[in-house]
Design an enzyme around this catalytic site. Structure first.
Site, PDB file in Angstrom:
ATOM      1  N   GLU A 247      16.163  39.361 -24.931  1.00 36.30           N
ATOM      2  CA  GLU A 247      14.736  39.672 -24.756  1.00 36.30           C
ATOM      3  C   GLU A 247      14.053  39.197 -26.026  1.00 36.30           C
ATOM      4  O   GLU A 247      14.134  39.862 -27.062  1.00 36.30           O
ATOM      5  CB  GLU A 247      14.544  41.185 -24.579  1.00 36.30           C
ATOM      6  CG  GLU A 247      15.204  41.768 -23.359  1.00 36.30           C
ATOM      7  CD  GLU A 247      14.491  41.383 -22.069  1.00 36.30           C
ATOM      8  OE1 GLU A 247      13.296  41.070 -22.124  1.00 36.30           O
ATOM      9  OE2 GLU A 247      15.143  41.378 -21.022  1.00 36.30           O
ATOM     10  N   CYS A 281       5.796  42.282 -28.370  1.00 41.84           N
ATOM     11  CA  CYS A 281       6.230  40.997 -27.803  1.00 41.84           C
ATOM     12  C   CYS A 281       5.330  40.559 -26.662  1.00 41.84           C
ATOM     13  O   CYS A 281       5.134  39.373 -26.438  1.00 41.84           O
ATOM     14  CB  CYS A 281       7.675  41.097 -27.328  1.00 41.84           C
ATOM     15  SG  CYS A 281       7.914  42.424 -26.140  1.00 41.84           S
TER      16      CYS A 281
HETATM   17  P1  NAP Z   1      14.733  39.992 -35.420  1.00 36.14           P
HETATM   18  O1  NAP Z   1      14.474  39.659 -36.839  1.00 36.14           O
HETATM   19  O2  NAP Z   1      15.183  38.912 -34.520  1.00 36.14           O
HETATM   20  O3  NAP Z   1      15.793  41.189 -35.436  1.00 36.14           O
HETATM   21  C1  NAP Z   1      16.187  41.842 -34.267  1.00 36.14           C
HETATM   22  C2  NAP Z   1      17.529  42.524 -34.515  1.00 36.14           C
HETATM   23  O4  NAP Z   1      18.539  41.527 -34.710  1.00 36.14           O
HETATM   24  C3  NAP Z   1      17.561  43.400 -35.766  1.00 36.14           C
HETATM   25  O5  NAP Z   1      18.370  44.523 -35.513  1.00 36.14           O
HETATM   26  C4  NAP Z   1      18.194  42.459 -36.780  1.00 36.14           C
HETATM   27  O6  NAP Z   1      18.785  43.128 -37.856  1.00 36.14           O
HETATM   28  C5  NAP Z   1      19.251  41.798 -35.911  1.00 36.14           C
HETATM   29  N1  NAP Z   1      19.797  40.547 -36.433  1.00 36.14           N
HETATM   30  C6  NAP Z   1      19.254  39.692 -37.335  1.00 36.14           C
HETATM   31  N2  NAP Z   1      20.090  38.645 -37.552  1.00 36.14           N
HETATM   32  C7  NAP Z   1      21.179  38.847 -36.769  1.00 36.14           C
HETATM   33  C8  NAP Z   1      22.384  38.122 -36.534  1.00 36.14           C
HETATM   34  N3  NAP Z   1      22.637  36.967 -37.150  1.00 36.14           N
HETATM   35  N4  NAP Z   1      23.297  38.645 -35.674  1.00 36.14           N
HETATM   36  C9  NAP Z   1      23.053  39.807 -35.042  1.00 36.14           C
HETATM   37  N5  NAP Z   1      21.935  40.536 -35.218  1.00 36.14           N
HETATM   38  C10 NAP Z   1      21.001  40.062 -36.063  1.00 36.14           C
HETATM   39  O7  NAP Z   1      13.439  40.633 -34.712  1.00 36.14           O
HETATM   40  P2  NAP Z   1      12.481  41.766 -35.247  1.00 36.14           P
HETATM   41  O8  NAP Z   1      11.642  41.183 -36.341  1.00 36.14           O
HETATM   42  O9  NAP Z   1      13.251  43.018 -35.507  1.00 36.14           O
HETATM   43  O10 NAP Z   1      11.570  42.049 -33.943  1.00 36.14           O
HETATM   44  C11 NAP Z   1      10.426  41.339 -33.630  1.00 36.14           C
HETATM   45  C12 NAP Z   1      10.732  40.313 -32.554  1.00 36.14           C
HETATM   46  O11 NAP Z   1      11.252  40.978 -31.410  1.00 36.14           O
HETATM   47  C13 NAP Z   1       9.476  39.608 -32.062  1.00 36.14           C
HETATM   48  O12 NAP Z   1       9.742  38.231 -31.929  1.00 36.14           O
HETATM   49  C14 NAP Z   1       9.223  40.249 -30.693  1.00 36.14           C
HETATM   50  O13 NAP Z   1       8.505  39.427 -29.799  1.00 36.14           O
HETATM   51  C15 NAP Z   1      10.614  40.519 -30.226  1.00 36.14           C
HETATM   52  N6  NAP Z   1      10.629  41.561 -29.181  1.00 36.14           N
HETATM   53  C16 NAP Z   1      10.886  41.186 -27.891  1.00 36.14           C
HETATM   54  C17 NAP Z   1      10.848  42.145 -26.872  1.00 36.14           C
HETATM   55  C18 NAP Z   1      11.095  41.763 -25.431  1.00 36.14           C
HETATM   56  O14 NAP Z   1      11.177  42.655 -24.578  1.00 36.14           O
HETATM   57  N7  NAP Z   1      11.215  40.479 -25.120  1.00 36.14           N
HETATM   58  C19 NAP Z   1      10.595  43.484 -27.194  1.00 36.14           C
HETATM   59  C20 NAP Z   1      10.348  43.833 -28.528  1.00 36.14           C
HETATM   60  C21 NAP Z   1      10.381  42.848 -29.517  1.00 36.14           C
HETATM   61  P3  NAP Z   1      17.963  43.336 -39.219  1.00 36.14           P
HETATM   62  O15 NAP Z   1      16.716  44.078 -38.872  1.00 36.14           O
HETATM   63  O16 NAP Z   1      18.885  44.173 -40.020  1.00 36.14           O
HETATM   64  O17 NAP Z   1      17.637  41.994 -39.777  1.00 36.14           O
END
Ligand code: NAP
Length: 474
Positions: A247, A281
């Protein structure tokens, strides 16, 4: 507050005892610590989840349904304290936090019933001496990796169908918001679920992320977050062909046609754009207004946006809280700077609020074009960028001109236009005169770079089930 690791039915400080700090984005105060796990902790956690899967996957559906109902009840009993912590850690207003807690809880109530609908099929036999059928079985240990912007609901949207299906789970929350996950796990601990069924890991994703996704004992990874990290997870999951749900980010268009109810469209933009300070998002990221109504809509929007109350989410009248961190503030400023350089005009807001916290004034930008970062990337902030269009075809063409395909919105009172919009827009979720179409019973998910798979609805349960086909010759 100190969030420890949770596995095998108990709390653990981590093999090396390292921690990281969590701050309140409204005040910059330190509010707690969480354990920074390493790969040794991870291995113990996966072992606990694998061991528990043997029993949990065979529990009767009725028993799992009762546990999900108990989780629903316990969340609702603790809604207020969960909401207060959510606001402190993530920044959204208390009323939004209460809604997020209730929305998250509803997934447990919904999947407690939905699991009884996970039917297989009986196949028509080609000859009388053969029979065949399919059954749905739990896929295995599931890693649930969640973002900071809806840190409670995103855990629930994954955990409820996974547990209902018979999977054991490992939750990895975002580094900005581990405390709400920890508090939720404290409630789960009090419910005495069988050890190893629910597990929690926190820490540096560079250390534990790839190891979690690549471990062959993990059979499913359900990830919500950015498209960039989603791509990396997809690469890592390729090693063992691990099942994936992704997602990812969006770049939602919000089209207002000249036959729309303008007051209703303005209310829609406010709800779709400024909730959670625009850190959603499915937030409207590009607003297209048809020329004859553009001036009137802009005037009404400016007056609604300048009336928004910005402040600490714990204050009762706050409508817009802070952004999550300095990086988020810098991104919004960079997008506005880029837009101004390319000819856009800021007609409301446009700057950081002075003082502590990561506050940005709700902002409206006009004369936005497709060359600007505001139109090409997720801004993830309280910025409404407006562009004018002339024909229906121009609006659809501009709306679809993005690698993303999560959500799109249309305001019109013309039935034909509404139907043509629903057919022409290339997005997984379309709201017509509806700025908040997400609901527990509906499948949410993106097309193209916005992801794979669906969460919510019957489809959300399928993501945690495998199909087994059995053929008998007699
Ligand atoms: P993110 O930076 O991609 O992080 C998401 C999760 O992934 C966090 O728990 C992060 O840990 C972890 N992560 C980072 N690098 C990783 C790796 N190499 N392997 C495994 N896990 C890893 O996203 P965010 O900044 O938290 O969230 C914002 C994004 O989420 C936006 O782009 C938004 O559009 C999207 N979003 C999408 C939806 C949907 O339903 N499509 C819903 C909500 C949000 P750390 O935090 O410890 O880095």
């Amino acid at each position: 507050m100190e969030a420890q690791l949770y596995y095998g039915g108990s709390w653990h400080p981590g093999v090396h005892g390292r921690q990281f700090a969590i701050e309140d984005p409204a005040t910059n105060e330190l509010i707690g610590h969480a354990v920074s796990a390493d790969v040794n902790d991870l291995s113990l956690i996966i072992a606990a989840a694998s061991l528990a899967f043997k029993e949990w996957s065979r529990t009767e559906v009725q028993e799992r349904a009762h546990i999900l109902q108990a989780i629903y009840r316990t969340i609702m009993e603790h809604q207020e304290e969960l909401a207060r912590l959510l606001t402190r850690e993530e920044g959204k207003s208390l009323s939004e936090s209460r809604s997020e807690i209730a929305y998250g809880a509803r997934f447990f109530e919904f999947y407690a019933a939905q699991i009884f609908q996970a039917y297989g099929k009986t196949l028509s036999p080609p000859v009388n001496s053969r029979a065949g059928w399919t059954t749905k079985v739990p896929i295995g240990v599931a890693a649930l990796i969640t973002p900071w912007n809806y840190p409670f609901a995103m855990i629930c949207r994954k955990m409820a169908p996974a547990l209902a299906a018979g999977c054991t789970i490992i939750v990895k929350p975002a580094e900005q918001t581990p405390l709400i996950a920890w508090q939720f796990f404290s409630l789960l601990h009090a419910l005495s679920l069988p050890p190893g069924v629910v597990n929690l890991i926190t820490g540096d994703p560079e250390v534990i992320g790839p190891a979690l996704v690549r471990d062959e004992r993990v059979r499913k990874v359900s990830f919500t977050g950015s498209t960039a990290v989603g791509r990396r997870i997809m690469h890592n999951a390729a090693d063992n062909i691990t099942a994936l749900s992704l997602e990812l980010g969006g770049n939602a268009p919000f089209i207002v046609f000249d036959d729309a109810d303008i007051e209703d469209a303005v209310r829609g933009i406010m709800a779709c754009k400024f909730r959670n300070a625009g850190q959603i998002c499915v937030a409207a990221n590009r607003i297209y207004v048809q020329r004859p109504i553009a001036a009137k809509l802009t005037r009404q929007l400016v007056s609604a946006v300048t009336a928004l109350r910005v402040g600490n989410g714990l204050e009762p009248d706050t409508q817009v809280g802070p952004l999550i961190n300095q990086e988020a503030l810098d991104k919004v400023s960079e997008h506005l700077h880029d837009a101004e350089e390319k000819g856009a005009q800021i007609v409301a807001g446009g700057s950081k609020r002075a003082g502590p916290g990561y506050f940005f004034w709700p902002t409206i930008v006009t004369q936005v074009n497709e060359m600007m970062k505001l139109a090409r990337e997720e801004t993830f902030g309280p910025v409404a960028p407006l562009s004018i269009f002339d024909s229906e075809e121009d609006a659809f063409q501009a709306a679809n001109d993005t690698p993303y395909g999560l959500s799109a919105y249309v305001y019109t009172r013309n039935l034909g236009r509404a139907m043509r919009s629903s057919q022409s827009l290339e997005f997984g979720l379309i709201g017509i005169n509806d700025p908040v179409p997400s609901r527990v019973e509906a499948p949410i998910g993106g097309w193209k770079a916005s992801g794979l798979g669906r969460e919510g609805g019957a489809e959300g349960l399928d993501e945690f089930l495998e199909t087994k086909y059995v053929s008998v010759r007699f």
